[in-house]
Design an enzyme around this catalytic site. Structure first.
Site, PDB file in Angstrom:
ATOM      1  N   ARG A  58       0.783  -1.244   0.000  1.00  0.00           N
ATOM      2  CA  ARG A  58       0.000   0.000   0.000  1.00  0.00           C
ATOM      3  C   ARG A  58       0.814   1.294   0.000  1.00  0.00           C
ATOM      4  O   ARG A  58       0.250   2.374   0.041  1.00  0.00           O
ATOM      5  CB  ARG A  58      -1.006   0.036   1.154  1.00  0.00           C
ATOM      6  CG  ARG A  58      -2.007  -1.078   1.093  1.00  0.00           C
ATOM      7  CD  ARG A  58      -3.193  -0.905   2.003  1.00  0.00           C
ATOM      8  NE  ARG A  58      -2.859  -0.460   3.327  1.00  0.00           N
ATOM      9  CZ  ARG A  58      -3.692   0.205   4.108  1.00  0.00           C
ATOM     10  NH1 ARG A  58      -4.913   0.474   3.715  1.00  0.00           N
ATOM     11  NH2 ARG A  58      -3.327   0.572   5.312  1.00  0.00           N
ATOM     12  N   ASP A  59       2.142   1.222  -0.064  1.00  0.00           N
ATOM     13  CA  ASP A  59       2.944   2.457  -0.144  1.00  0.00           C
ATOM     14  C   ASP A  59       4.223   2.215  -0.948  1.00  0.00           C
ATOM     15  O   ASP A  59       5.307   2.657  -0.571  1.00  0.00           O
ATOM     16  CB  ASP A  59       3.273   2.982   1.249  1.00  0.00           C
ATOM     17  CG  ASP A  59       3.733   4.449   1.226  1.00  0.00           C
ATOM     18  OD1 ASP A  59       3.391   5.179   0.256  1.00  0.00           O
ATOM     19  OD2 ASP A  59       4.433   4.863   2.167  1.00  0.00           O
ATOM     20  N   LEU A  60       4.082   1.532  -2.075  1.00  0.00           N
ATOM     21  CA  LEU A  60       5.243   1.290  -2.930  1.00  0.00           C
ATOM     22  C   LEU A  60       5.598   2.565  -3.685  1.00  0.00           C
ATOM     23  O   LEU A  60       4.723   3.243  -4.223  1.00  0.00           O
ATOM     24  CB  LEU A  60       4.953   0.157  -3.916  1.00  0.00           C
ATOM     25  CG  LEU A  60       4.800  -1.217  -3.270  1.00  0.00           C
ATOM     26  CD1 LEU A  60       4.234  -2.208  -4.270  1.00  0.00           C
ATOM     27  CD2 LEU A  60       6.132  -1.696  -2.711  1.00  0.00           C
TER      28      LEU A  60
END
Length: 172
Positions: A58-60
């Site tokens: 969810r935060d690549l």
């Protein structure tokens, strides 16, 4: 937690694109487009493994992809990760992640729709940055908030947001 020594992919992207006006020259430290793509593919494999385990990052983004001193590739900062189907604390409307790399459903806070495809979207945004030298957007597009993705366009990699061409990552 293991401390990772090395460079973020973001720093490497800056270095490669600063070295050459075309962004394709090899840097004095040995970085090239081909080497960045090799790192990117290794990160994709790591994320695919996480997805096989039911985990979504969810935060690549390039800042969360690191290359160790010996070339090893790490996907870091799993603080927003979520186990799919676990009914975790995600509430509808909750927005978490980095706007320039978020999928539309993630940016709209549609937590029940955030899954592996959202990570794939972020990896695509990362690839865009590798190739263009800058993030796909400095802020989330208006369509993320309006609920309609019709007519949305990615940023033109040849423009830096000021109308001139050939900007750097920070130019927007």
């Amino acid at each position: 937690m293991k401390e990772v020594e090395g460079r973020t992919l973001s720093a490497v992207i800056d270095d490669v694109h600063r070295t050459s006006s075309e962004g394709w020259s090899t840097t004095p430290s040995g970085w090239s487009l081909r080497r960045m793509i090799t790192v990117f593919l290794a990160a994709c494999r790591a994320v695919a493994y996480a997805h096989e385990q039911g985990v979504v990052h969810r935060d690549l983004k390039p800042e969360n992809l690191m290359v160790g001193r010996h070339g090893e590739v790490y996907v870091v900062d799993w603080g927003l990760a979520r186990l799919l189907g676990a009914g975790q604390d995600a509430r509808p409307g909750q927005i978490a992640g980095t706007p320039a790399y978020m999928s539309p459903e993630q940016a709209r806070g549609e937590v029940d729709r955030v899954d592996e495809r959202s990570d794939v979207y972020a990896l695509g945004a990362t690839l865009y940055e590798i190739l263009s030298g800058r993030p796909p957007s400095s802020e989330p597009p208006r369509w993320c908030w309006s609920g309609s993705a019709r007519g949305a366009h990615a940023a033109d990699p040849a423009r830096d947001g000021t109308g001139s061409t050939g900007g750097t990552r920070g130019g927007v």
